[in-house]
Scaffold this active site. Structure first.
Site, PDB file in Angstrom:
ATOM      1  N   ASP A 150       0.999  -1.116  -0.041  1.00 25.08           N
ATOM      2  CA  ASP A 150      -0.124  -0.017  -0.400  1.00 25.08           C
ATOM      3  C   ASP A 150       0.865   1.283  -0.094  1.00 25.08           C
ATOM      4  O   ASP A 150       2.032   1.252  -0.672  1.00 25.08           O
ATOM      5  CB  ASP A 150      -0.951   0.200   1.148  1.00 25.08           C
TER       6      ASP A 150
ATOM      7  N   HIS B 257      -3.767   6.017   3.552  1.00 26.32           N
ATOM      8  CA  HIS B 257      -4.417   4.692   2.991  1.00 26.32           C
ATOM      9  C   HIS B 257      -3.731   3.476   3.539  1.00 26.32           C
ATOM     10  O   HIS B 257      -4.563   2.722   4.127  1.00 26.32           O
ATOM     11  CB  HIS B 257      -4.554   4.664   1.332  1.00 26.32           C
TER      12      HIS B 257
ATOM     13  N   SER C 207     -11.076  -0.860  -1.183  1.00 30.81           N
ATOM     14  CA  SER C 207      -9.878  -0.827  -0.331  1.00 30.81           C
ATOM     15  C   SER C 207      -9.987  -1.013   1.115  1.00 30.81           C
ATOM     16  O   SER C 207      -9.250  -1.905   1.735  1.00 30.81           O
ATOM     17  CB  SER C 207      -9.147   0.516  -0.476  1.00 30.81           C
TER      18      SER C 207
END
Length: 768
Positions: free
Chosen positions: A154, A216, A554
């Site tokens: 990520d 994220h 996600s």
């Protein structure tokens, strides 16, 4: 695939194809743009994993380095062979013809597919439980430290988060061979017995540290494996205990994404390292564009995950955010566990109080400070139309930038529709704020279903039905007034789960004979850890938050990654396919109202929307599992056009007598997969086989039941399976036949059950 840093909104206009996403300020990674040749002359040379290719790999690499000393960016040498390098088109073409080379392709740029969610999964279950036999699958001990390692590919990680504290953890597992890379803002000591590894990859620029400055990666890592943190919230919203799917697991972070996206060469380098490092599960909340395939030998995630699966690593990927368009699902290789997104039983409500004492329940996240009484003028967009002749009344109703008059908008709450495309919610919101509006009511069904943050600016989203009520009020009253209240979180919201509008849909673009996505998991308005120095999501006058709320597949992906890690800890000898089977066959198809799960439009969800259904976490009782072996994947490659020679280069082990059979034998549909998909069905009888393994190690009898649509005759032979301690693996056949009358896609399921367990496999029969 659109999960975004900062204040984010996801919307669909009826005149637009796909989904438009926005994020404020520093970072925008939106909705899977095209896999593009934005590669700066970088090519990936993939050479498979056959031992015979290693000499060719070394010769190619040596020759290239002698000619161009700085050309090579990555050397893949652990679990598969190849490299990424700066090449001219002619050099790439020449290398593609060299011995041992499987493929040469431009380095693609993939994109990110951007908490009560675990409690919801734990207690939302359609399984009837036999408590005497459920202890084996109880996750009450999931907080206890284990040696299971989840690798997260990520945007990096924020090691200071309380979610990654190593309190209560023992020594780092002896199997771990990874490292904690240093940089100017990341020390070796930032890793610990919980966060045991952190790597970053520099190809493509922008990646100079394992540290996550986007958020994220921190969010997904804590969703999969974060420790339990009490009183977690986003400025008081969604307050409660935040924890990952398997808090006892260790985390290894692989930073493969930067401001320009996620370079394929970096992703392959991370796979090569992670396999060698010793991870048990890999979680990837990112992917390519819909329709990119079936050239799996040019897809970095398909390549890397194949080799990881060969080594016993379960790979979990997000399905993508290009829904609800049919055929938009990505990460569709059969060795990947592909996850769609659904809502949980929590809603973020921002009420709109009107001057006639009507209160409409809106949505979204705002921390506005308007008066509670409806004392502010409510102005319908059409009423605020400007004088520019290039914009009409429809533009004004939709609050298109420059269609409104500043003097009319200033100091009022503006009511905007979303019937006209080309402008995102961000652009409309920015426009009314720039003109001096003090609030905005936005009519959009999709925006209402996904809670997006507008910070301290008062904004509420409403569905079209409620929108008509407010529009009617605004048009009939001479002086319409309103106010927008700050957001509150509501739990035990019904119905839930609901398949999110943005969640990518099947059928698989690469082959219609594999059903994708595999399952759905929570991906709407998920609270998880966040970098605590992020000024973008911070409210003015307050400290940066430690947790933030995001939506997307996600967020769904790491829920299943954590669940896979939990199963691996209980069954260390289970293969990735057995773990996938256990998750799929125990999934539920009912919501918290004991009714069938629906999509956000209210229509019944099908396997194209949520695969086998919504995952459950406790207790997970598979009873039987479908084991898909590497040989099945090799036959899959045969069926989509790969030659025997290429397959022998790709796989590390190929049986000496392996051969590609007649492509007309339904080999893909016949793969020992936990679901069934048949395409181009013309009614003629098709017989498929499946083999199930009894994982309870006891004598038992399972009986088959079939849910079949009208006009399709489905027969299971034998109708009963009798397992003994010495006979724990049995095969059955399924016959599909129709006398005509079937059209389009036809859904059903086969369920094996005994007095303890129900093992359900969905099927789809497609007539085109």
């Amino acid at each position: 695939m659109c999960l975004l840093k900062g204040k984010c909104d996801i919307k669909t206009d009826k005149n637009m194809k796909g989904v438009l996403c926005w994020c404020s300020l520093l970072f925008v990674i939106c909705l899977l743009g095209e896999i593009k040749a934005d590669n700066d002359g970088v090519y990936i040379v993939y050479m498979g994993s056959a031992a015979t290719s290693r000499n060719n790999h070394n010769l190619l690499l040596t020759s290239l380095e002698e000619r161009k000393s700085m050309a090579v960016l990555h050397n893949y040498k652990n679990s598969f062979l190849g490299f990424a390098a700066h090449l001219t088109k002619k050099e790439a073409d020449d290398i593609a013809r060299k011995p041992g080379v499987v493929s040469v392709f431009p380095d693609p740029v993939l994109q990110l597919h951007t908490t009560r969610s675990w409690d919801f999964l734990k207690y939302h279950s359609g399984v009837e439980l036999d408590s005497k036999h459920s202890a084996k699958y109880n996750i009450s001990s999931s907080n206890a430290a284990s040696d299971i390692i989840i690798g997260i590919m990520d945007t990096g990680i924020w090691p200071e988060s309380e979610s990654f504290s190593d309190e209560g953890f023992g020594p780092i597992p002896s199997k771990w061979k990874g490292t904690c890379m240093k940089s100017d803002d990341f020390k070796t000591a930032d890793c610990n017995r919980k966060l045991i590894g952190a790597r970053y990859y520099t190809a493509g620029g922008g990646l100079t540290s394992p540290r996550d400055h986007n958020g994220h990666g921190t969010h997904t890592a804590s969703t999969a494996a974060g420790n339990t943190v009490h009183n977690a919230s986003y400025y008081g919203l969604a307050i409660g205990s935040a924890k990952g799917g398997f808090p006892g697991s260790r985390i290894a972070s692989y930073r493969v994404c930067g401001p320009r996206g996620c370079k394929g060469s970096n992703i392959l380098a991370a796979f090569d390292d992670a396999i060698e490092d010793g991870v048990d599960v890999l979680s990837l909340s990112l992917g390519s564009s819909p329709g990119y395939g079936p050239n799996f030998h040019r897809d970095p995630i398909a390549i890397g995950s194949f080799h990881a699966t060969e080594k016993g690593i379960t790979v979990v990927c997000s399905a993508g955010n290009d829904g609800p368009r049919k055929g938009s699902v990505v990460n569709v290789a059969p060795w990947i566990l592909t996850v769609a997104a659904s809502s949980i039983d929590r809603d973020f409500q921002a009420d709109i109080a009107l001057g006639d004492k009507t209160v409409v329940k809106g949505g979204g996240i705002n921390f506005g400070e308007l008066e509670k009484s409806p004392i502010y003028r409510l102005l319908y967009g059409i009423t605020a139309k400007g004088n520019l002749t290039t914009y009409d009344e429809v533009d004004a109703r939709n609050c298109i930038p420059r269609a409104l008059d500043r003097d009319k908008v200033k100091g009022n709450i503006i009511l905007c529709e979303s019937t006209k495309g080309m402008y995102s919610t961000k652009q409309r919101l920015a426009g009314v704020k720039r003109l001096g509006a003090i609030g905005m009511v936005y009519v959009n069904d999709n925006a209402r279903s996904v809670a997006s943050s507008t910070g301290s600016f008062p904004m509420a989203t409403i569905n079209r039905k409620d929108g008509q009520k407010i529009i009617h009020y605004a048009k009939k009253e001479r002086n319409p007034t309103a106010t927008i209240l700050p957001t509150v979180s509501v739990t035990e919201y019904k119905p839930a789960p609901v398949v999110a509008y943005f969640s990518a849909r099947g059928p698989s673009f690469a082959t219609k004979d594999i059903l994708k996505p595999d399952v759905a998991a929570p991906g709407v308005a998920i609270l998880a850890a966040w970098p605590d120095k992020d000024s973008v999501v911070k409210l003015a006058g307050k400290k940066p938050p430690h947790f933030y709320i995001l939506s997307g597949t996600s967020m769904a992906c790491p829920h299943v990654s954590g669940l896979a890690a939990m199963i691996k800890s209980q069954h260390p000898n289970w293969s990735p396919s057995a773990i996938k089977s256990a998750i799929m066959t125990t999934a539920t198809q009912t919501n918290n109202m004991k009714k069938p799960i629906t999509t956000n439009t209210g229509s019944l969800a099908t396997p194209y929307d949520f695969g086998a259904g919504e995952v459950i976490s406790s207790p997970l009782q598979p009873g039987l599992v479908y084991e898909t072996e590497t040989i099945h994947y090799l036959h899959f490659l045969c069926s989509i056009g790969y030659t025997i020679n290429t397959i022998k280069q790709i796989a590390s082990k190929v049986p000496p007598d392996f051969a590609c059979h007649n492509p007309n034998q339904n080999l893909i549909s016949n793969m020992n997969y936990p679901s069934i998909a048949i395409s181009k069905f013309i009614g003629k009888q098709i017989i498929l086989s499946r083999t199930v393994t009894n994982v309870e190690n006891s004598d038992t009898v399972y009986t088959a039941s079939v849910e079949a649509p009208h006009g399709l005759k489905v027969t299971v032979t034998p109708h009963k399976l009798e397992f003994t301690k010495n006979k724990n693996k049995l095969t059955y056949q399924v016959s599909f036949r129709s006398d005509g009358g079937l059209i389009d896609d036809n859904f059903g399921a086969i369920t094996w059950s005994n007095d303890r367990y129900r093992v359900r496999s969905p099927f789809v029969v497609r007539c085109k």
